[in-house]
Design a protein around this motif. Structure first.
Motif, PDB file in Angstrom:
ATOM      1  N   ARG A 164     -17.902  -2.656 107.751  1.00 23.25           N
ATOM      2  CA  ARG A 164     -16.582  -3.020 108.278  1.00 23.25           C
ATOM      3  C   ARG A 164     -15.567  -3.133 107.142  1.00 23.25           C
ATOM      4  O   ARG A 164     -14.426  -2.694 107.268  1.00 23.25           O
ATOM      5  N   GLY A 165     -15.999  -3.701 106.017  1.00 25.69           N
ATOM      6  CA  GLY A 165     -15.120  -3.808 104.851  1.00 25.69           C
ATOM      7  C   GLY A 165     -14.752  -2.453 104.277  1.00 25.69           C
ATOM      8  O   GLY A 165     -13.601  -2.230 103.885  1.00 25.69           O
ATOM      9  N   ALA A 166     -15.725  -1.549 104.206  1.00 26.13           N
ATOM     10  CA  ALA A 166     -15.455  -0.200 103.694  1.00 26.13           C
ATOM     11  C   ALA A 166     -14.463   0.529 104.597  1.00 26.13           C
ATOM     12  O   ALA A 166     -13.563   1.227 104.109  1.00 26.13           O
ATOM     13  N   LEU A 167     -14.610   0.358 105.893  1.00 25.54           N
ATOM     14  CA  LEU A 167     -13.694   0.992 106.840  1.00 25.54           C
ATOM     15  C   LEU A 167     -12.280   0.426 106.671  1.00 25.54           C
ATOM     16  O   LEU A 167     -11.296   1.181 106.650  1.00 25.54           O
ATOM     17  N   GLY A 168     -12.175  -0.870 106.524  1.00 25.75           N
ATOM     18  CA  GLY A 168     -10.872  -1.504 106.333  1.00 25.75           C
ATOM     19  C   GLY A 168     -10.190  -1.063 105.043  1.00 25.75           C
ATOM     20  O   GLY A 168      -8.987  -0.771 105.028  1.00 25.75           O
ATOM     21  N   SER A 169     -10.949  -0.987 103.953  1.00 23.88           N
ATOM     22  CA  SER A 169     -10.351  -0.570 102.679  1.00 23.88           C
ATOM     23  C   SER A 169      -9.970   0.910 102.704  1.00 23.88           C
ATOM     24  O   SER A 169      -8.966   1.304 102.098  1.00 23.88           O
ATOM     25  N   ALA A 170     -10.734   1.733 103.431  1.00 18.85           N
ATOM     26  CA  ALA A 170     -10.376   3.150 103.565  1.00 18.85           C
ATOM     27  C   ALA A 170      -9.061   3.295 104.338  1.00 18.85           C
ATOM     28  O   ALA A 170      -8.209   4.113 103.988  1.00 18.85           O
ATOM     29  N   VAL A 171      -8.888   2.493 105.379  1.00 18.17           N
ATOM     30  CA  VAL A 171      -7.629   2.519 106.131  1.00 18.17           C
ATOM     31  C   VAL A 171      -6.482   2.055 105.244  1.00 18.17           C
ATOM     32  O   VAL A 171      -5.390   2.642 105.263  1.00 18.17           O
TER      33      VAL A 171
ATOM     34  N   ASN B 256     -14.153   0.594 116.304  1.00 13.69           N
ATOM     35  CA  ASN B 256     -13.961  -0.254 115.126  1.00 13.69           C
ATOM     36  C   ASN B 256     -12.760   0.196 114.308  1.00 13.69           C
ATOM     37  O   ASN B 256     -11.967  -0.635 113.863  1.00 13.69           O
ATOM     38  N   LEU B 257     -12.636   1.486 114.105  1.00 11.98           N
ATOM     39  CA  LEU B 257     -11.509   2.017 113.347  1.00 11.98           C
ATOM     40  C   LEU B 257     -10.200   1.714 114.069  1.00 11.98           C
ATOM     41  O   LEU B 257      -9.204   1.332 113.452  1.00 11.98           O
ATOM     42  N   PHE B 258     -10.204   1.827 115.376  1.00 14.42           N
ATOM     43  CA  PHE B 258      -9.008   1.519 116.160  1.00 14.42           C
ATOM     44  C   PHE B 258      -8.675   0.028 116.063  1.00 14.42           C
ATOM     45  O   PHE B 258      -7.505  -0.350 115.973  1.00 14.42           O
TER      46      PHE B 258
END
Length: 179
Positions: free
Chosen positions: A26-33, A66-68
């Motif tokens: 979840r953290g990796a997805l948030g930092s990528a966004v 999750n990305l949304f």
């Protein structure tokens, strides 16, 4: 390039994640966004969520939801999420997952007892989704009808049981009929 990195991470997580994302994922997805937003490509993260939702061969809605949810949480992407919501949030289950994931993302770094406010765009997405449900879907997910039916069944069973008094002849006869 941050945009390609987000798309790659989305595909990678779709393959790796099964039921729920870990805190690290979840953290990796948030930092990528966040990296994509810094490059002035805020809408690209939403486009990746839509793209992942449409990848039928992968069959995993978890990452797109999750990305949304991350996009709903970021102020730079909020103005665009309502327009794209109907492409990502198609089923009532998707809406429930989106709300749960948003809550998980929003409570990071906050006290667990603290109430987490939902942004207006998320409330509007939920209202749009529920207003546009076909009659079949609305009936399928309508808990009030099920609760009312269960209460009626319970009252009917209690009424039948009240006819029989323990120790009486009718109580013994009634118990023999059922066996």
């Amino acid at each position: 390039d941050a945009c390609v990195g987000l798309a790659y991470l989305g595909l990678k997580l779709t393959i790796e994640a099964k039921k729920k994302l870990s805190v690290e994922q979840r953290g990796a997805l948030g930092s990528a966004v966040d990296r994509v937003i810094k490059e002035d490509c805020a809408c690209f993260a939403i486009a990746v969520a839509v793209w992942l939702r449409n990848k039928k061969e992968l069959g995993n809605r978890l990452i797109s939801t999750n990305l949304f949810a991350v996009c709903v949480h970021r102020k730079d992407t909020r103005p665009y999420v309502r327009q794209a919501a109907q492409l990502v949030v198609r089923l009532p289950n998707d809406l429930a997952e989106l709300l749960a994931e948003y809550k998980e993302i929003a409570k990071v770094g906050k006290d667990t007892d603290e109430k987490i406010p939902q942004p207006a765009c998320l409330k509007k997405i939920a209202r749009d989704m529920l207003d546009n449900l076909p009659a079949y879907q609305a009936g399928k997910y309508d808990a009030t009808t099920r609760i009312r039916r269960t209460k009626q069944q319970l009252k009917a069973a209690q009424a039948q049981l009240s006819k029989f008094k323990p120790g009486s002849k009718s109580f013994r006869e009634g118990s023999r009929e059922e066996t």
